[in-house]
Motif scaffolding. Structure first.
Motif, PDB file in Angstrom:
ATOM      1  N   PHE A  17      37.642  76.321  77.284  1.00  0.00           N
ATOM      2  CA  PHE A  17      37.532  75.088  76.504  1.00  0.00           C
ATOM      3  C   PHE A  17      36.096  74.732  76.118  1.00  0.00           C
ATOM      4  N   GLY A  18      35.112  75.110  76.939  1.00  0.00           N
ATOM      5  CA  GLY A  18      33.723  74.802  76.618  1.00  0.00           C
ATOM      6  C   GLY A  18      33.275  75.406  75.300  1.00  0.00           C
ATOM      7  N   PRO A  19      33.348  76.730  75.147  1.00  0.00           N
ATOM      8  CA  PRO A  19      32.917  77.343  73.882  1.00  0.00           C
ATOM      9  C   PRO A  19      33.789  76.945  72.702  1.00  0.00           C
ATOM     10  N   MET A  20      35.106  76.812  72.945  1.00  0.00           N
ATOM     11  CA  MET A  20      36.010  76.461  71.847  1.00  0.00           C
ATOM     12  C   MET A  20      35.629  75.120  71.227  1.00  0.00           C
ATOM     13  N   LEU A  21      35.449  74.094  72.070  1.00  0.00           N
ATOM     14  CA  LEU A  21      35.087  72.771  71.564  1.00  0.00           C
ATOM     15  C   LEU A  21      33.677  72.765  70.983  1.00  0.00           C
ATOM     16  N   ALA A  22      32.779  73.557  71.579  1.00  0.00           N
ATOM     17  CA  ALA A  22      31.413  73.627  71.056  1.00  0.00           C
ATOM     18  C   ALA A  22      31.415  74.133  69.618  1.00  0.00           C
ATOM     19  N   GLY A  23      32.216  75.183  69.362  1.00  0.00           N
ATOM     20  CA  GLY A  23      32.283  75.726  68.007  1.00  0.00           C
ATOM     21  C   GLY A  23      32.865  74.735  67.011  1.00  0.00           C
ATOM     22  N   ILE A  24      33.908  74.018  67.422  1.00  0.00           N
ATOM     23  CA  ILE A  24      34.537  73.021  66.539  1.00  0.00           C
ATOM     24  C   ILE A  24      33.580  71.873  66.247  1.00  0.00           C
ATOM     25  N   LEU A  25      32.926  71.366  67.299  1.00  0.00           N
ATOM     26  CA  LEU A  25      32.000  70.241  67.129  1.00  0.00           C
ATOM     27  C   LEU A  25      30.776  70.628  66.300  1.00  0.00           C
ATOM     28  N   PHE A  26      30.344  71.880  66.436  1.00  0.00           N
ATOM     29  CA  PHE A  26      29.184  72.350  65.684  1.00  0.00           C
ATOM     30  C   PHE A  26      29.456  72.315  64.187  1.00  0.00           C
ATOM     31  N   GLU A  27      30.704  72.565  63.807  1.00  0.00           N
ATOM     32  CA  GLU A  27      31.075  72.514  62.387  1.00  0.00           C
ATOM     33  C   GLU A  27      31.030  71.085  61.855  1.00  0.00           C
ATOM     34  N   VAL A  28      31.239  70.098  62.745  1.00  0.00           N
ATOM     35  CA  VAL A  28      31.197  68.687  62.340  1.00  0.00           C
ATOM     36  C   VAL A  28      29.748  68.219  62.196  1.00  0.00           C
ATOM     37  N   HIS A  29      28.944  68.469  63.260  1.00  0.00           N
ATOM     38  CA  HIS A  29      27.515  68.127  63.231  1.00  0.00           C
ATOM     39  C   HIS A  29      26.800  68.979  64.278  1.00  0.00           C
ATOM     40  N   PHE A  30      25.584  69.423  63.929  1.00  0.00           N
ATOM     41  CA  PHE A  30      24.842  70.315  64.808  1.00  0.00           C
ATOM     42  C   PHE A  30      24.612  69.738  66.206  1.00  0.00           C
ATOM     43  N   ASP A  31      24.407  68.431  66.296  1.00  0.00           N
ATOM     44  CA  ASP A  31      24.053  67.819  67.577  1.00  0.00           C
ATOM     45  C   ASP A  31      25.250  67.545  68.489  1.00  0.00           C
ATOM     46  N   LEU A  32      26.444  67.508  67.932  1.00  0.00           N
ATOM     47  CA  LEU A  32      27.613  67.067  68.696  1.00  0.00           C
ATOM     48  C   LEU A  32      27.929  67.906  69.943  1.00  0.00           C
ATOM     49  N   GLY A  71      30.013  72.906  80.799  1.00  0.00           N
ATOM     50  CA  GLY A  71      28.683  72.585  80.310  1.00  0.00           C
ATOM     51  C   GLY A  71      27.853  73.812  80.014  1.00  0.00           C
ATOM     52  N   LEU A  72      27.919  74.817  80.912  1.00  0.00           N
ATOM     53  CA  LEU A  72      27.118  76.027  80.729  1.00  0.00           C
ATOM     54  C   LEU A  72      27.593  76.827  79.522  1.00  0.00           C
ATOM     55  N   THR A  73      28.914  77.037  79.406  1.00  0.00           N
ATOM     56  CA  THR A  73      29.426  77.805  78.271  1.00  0.00           C
ATOM     57  C   THR A  73      29.315  77.015  76.973  1.00  0.00           C
ATOM     58  N   HIS A  74      29.435  75.687  77.061  1.00  0.00           N
ATOM     59  CA  HIS A  74      29.233  74.809  75.914  1.00  0.00           C
ATOM     60  C   HIS A  74      27.814  75.006  75.375  1.00  0.00           C
ATOM     61  N   PHE A  75      26.867  75.073  76.299  1.00  0.00           N
ATOM     62  CA  PHE A  75      25.463  75.256  75.931  1.00  0.00           C
ATOM     63  C   PHE A  75      25.238  76.634  75.299  1.00  0.00           C
ATOM     64  N   GLU A  76      25.687  77.682  75.990  1.00  0.00           N
ATOM     65  CA  GLU A  76      25.324  79.036  75.585  1.00  0.00           C
ATOM     66  C   GLU A  76      26.079  79.527  74.360  1.00  0.00           C
ATOM     67  N   ALA A  77      27.336  79.098  74.197  1.00  0.00           N
ATOM     68  CA  ALA A  77      28.137  79.614  73.085  1.00  0.00           C
ATOM     69  C   ALA A  77      27.527  79.259  71.733  1.00  0.00           C
ATOM     70  N   ILE A  78      26.938  78.077  71.650  1.00  0.00           N
ATOM     71  CA  ILE A  78      26.451  77.594  70.364  1.00  0.00           C
ATOM     72  C   ILE A  78      24.925  77.609  70.281  1.00  0.00           C
ATOM     73  N   PHE A  79      24.250  77.903  71.374  1.00  0.00           N
ATOM     74  CA  PHE A  79      22.786  77.836  71.418  1.00  0.00           C
ATOM     75  C   PHE A  79      22.119  78.687  70.341  1.00  0.00           C
ATOM     76  N   PRO A  80      22.491  79.973  70.164  1.00  0.00           N
ATOM     77  CA  PRO A  80      21.813  80.764  69.125  1.00  0.00           C
ATOM     78  C   PRO A  80      21.984  80.182  67.733  1.00  0.00           C
ATOM     79  N   LEU A  81      23.212  79.754  67.399  1.00  0.00           N
ATOM     80  CA  LEU A  81      23.439  79.160  66.084  1.00  0.00           C
ATOM     81  C   LEU A  81      22.629  77.880  65.909  1.00  0.00           C
ATOM     82  N   PHE A  82      22.572  77.081  66.962  1.00  0.00           N
ATOM     83  CA  PHE A  82      21.859  75.804  66.896  1.00  0.00           C
ATOM     84  C   PHE A  82      20.369  76.014  66.626  1.00  0.00           C
ATOM     85  N   VAL A  83      19.720  76.870  67.430  1.00  0.00           N
ATOM     86  CA  VAL A  83      18.271  77.036  67.288  1.00  0.00           C
ATOM     87  C   VAL A  83      17.901  77.819  66.035  1.00  0.00           C
TER      88      VAL A  83
END
Length: 395
Positions: free
Chosen positions: A351-366, A226-238
């Motif tokens: 796995f947290g950052p890896m899936l976050a990056g893949i899901l971000f390409e599908v939709h920003f909120d995922l 959860g923590l790495t999922h949050f942080e890996a994509i947070f800058p791109l998201f905001v």
């Protein structure tokens, strides 16, 4: 008699190992733009660090038993500095990935020997408190890293790497001078001549699934995921969704990490004594899940800051509660459980950052919806299992 400087140096080194993991996060949008890379690369940059950390941690633990804690700690700090220098000189994404892989090896060389060192120098009745401080340095390093990286980026996109390399070299010199070896020559000699064959990490993970403390290891994975999922994509998201600048991201993460760490120090012991570790673990998992989803409701700067502050606080309180309960559940298997704790942490980082990056390409909120779902399911599952398998007095 070991010097009093040993423990602060160990905390500093552990802080640096985890600082390196988060340092790159706020400058990821600019790095990806400079290297014409996609959002998936952001997740992979964090994941590859966890991959080499996962693969090399068992070897580092074995070598520290044979040759001493200090040589491995020094090696880890040197690799930490080399990793950041390579990142500073990187002109393409390939070299940046290589630097992160080396950083993971450096972290693997640091973390297990530091944990073992503290076990060497602390009595049983003081070990829990020492491990709590160590846990705080681990969590704080990873959470503060993005804020520090963003602020240093004001002097150039590569500035965080140069400064981090210099700090790593300084820590190396301090450790060479002020960190005595905790294992006697006789114990190291016995370790080198021991013929015992240890199971590889994948075999150990398979054994851990059938253990009575597997639910706690699952919580460790979910928390790190959860923590790495949050942080890996947070800058791109905001940046892409809310239009934040690098400076705004850095200030936000710095304030939130400071408040989260302060809340951990002020609240953890009090609420744990009142409610017990099991209730705290379940509550923090559920609240972390809610805070991740709440991040999607508004792009107002101070709203995002408040939600992020809460998320960091919940995570900071969660880790000491897990470590304390795990040490109670481990009994005579402290070494095995500590190794598995590190292994499941590394898996979450992979796995947290890896899936976050893949899901971000599908939709920003995922990424945040899925991360919240993982934490929610783990909270519900652990709530039904912790009271059954661990401490009857907390049932």
């Amino acid at each position: 008699m070991l010097k009093k400087s040993a423990f602060p140096l160990l905390l500093l080194n552990m802080f640096l190992a985890n600082l390196s993991m988060g340092l790159v996060i706020p400058i990821v949008p600019e790095l990806l733009k400079a290297f014409s890379a996609s959002g998936q690369a952001a997740g992979y940059l964090v994941s590859c660090f966890g991959l080499t950390q996962f693969l090399f941690s068992p070897l580092a633990g074995t070598l520290s038993d044979r040759y001493g804690r200090k040589p491995l700690i020094i090696t880890g700090l040197i690799l930490f500095a080399i990793s950041n220098l390579l990142a500073a000189f990187a002109n393409d994404l390939t070299l940046l990935f290589v630097s992160r892989l080396i950083g993971g090896v450096g972290s693997a060389a640091l973390v297990p020997p530091i944990i073992a060192y503290i076990a060497d120098i602390t009595a049983d009745d003081r070990r829990s408190k020492a491990m709590s401080w160590l846990g705080a340095s681990m969590t704080s390093g990873f959470i503060i890293g993005p804020g520090v990286g963003g602020l240093l980026a004001e002097w150039g996109i590569k500035a965080p790497f140069y400064v981090s390399a210099c700090v790593g070299l300084l820590a190396t010199l301090c450790s060479l001078w002020g960190l005595p070896e905790s294992l006697s020559a006789d114990i190291r000699r016995l370790g080198r001549h021991a013929k015992e064959k240890k199971d590889h990490v994948f075999r150990q993970i398979a054994l851990s699934v059938r253990s009575r403390y597997f639910v706690l290891l699952l919580v460790v994975f979910a928390m790190t995921f959860g923590l790495t999922h949050f942080e890996a994509i947070f800058p791109l998201f905001v940046v892409q969704v809310y239009g934040f600048t690098t400076r705004q991201i850095a200030m936000l993460l710095t304030v939130c990490s400071f408040v989260g760490t302060l809340n951990q120090l002020l609240l953890t012991d009090r609420i744990t004594q009142r409610f017990g570790e099991t209730r705290i673990i379940v509550a923090m998992l559920l609240l972390s899940a809610v805070s991740l989803v709440c991040l999607l409701f508004s792009g107002r700067y101070y709203y995002v800051m408040a939600v992020t502050m809460l998320f960091f606080t919940f995570n900071n309180i969660l880790r000491p509660a897990i470590n304390t309960l795990m040490s109670k559940a481990a009994g005579t298997e402290q070494g095995f459980v500590a190794g598995m704790n590190n292994a499941y942490t590394s898996l979450g980082t992979i796995f947290g950052p890896m899936l976050a990056g893949i899901l971000f390409e599908v939709h920003f909120d995922l990424p945040y919806l899925f991360g919240g779902f993982v934490l929610l399911v783990c909270g519900i599952f652990s709530g039904s299992r912790l009271r059954q398998v661990l401490l009857p007095r907390e049932a």
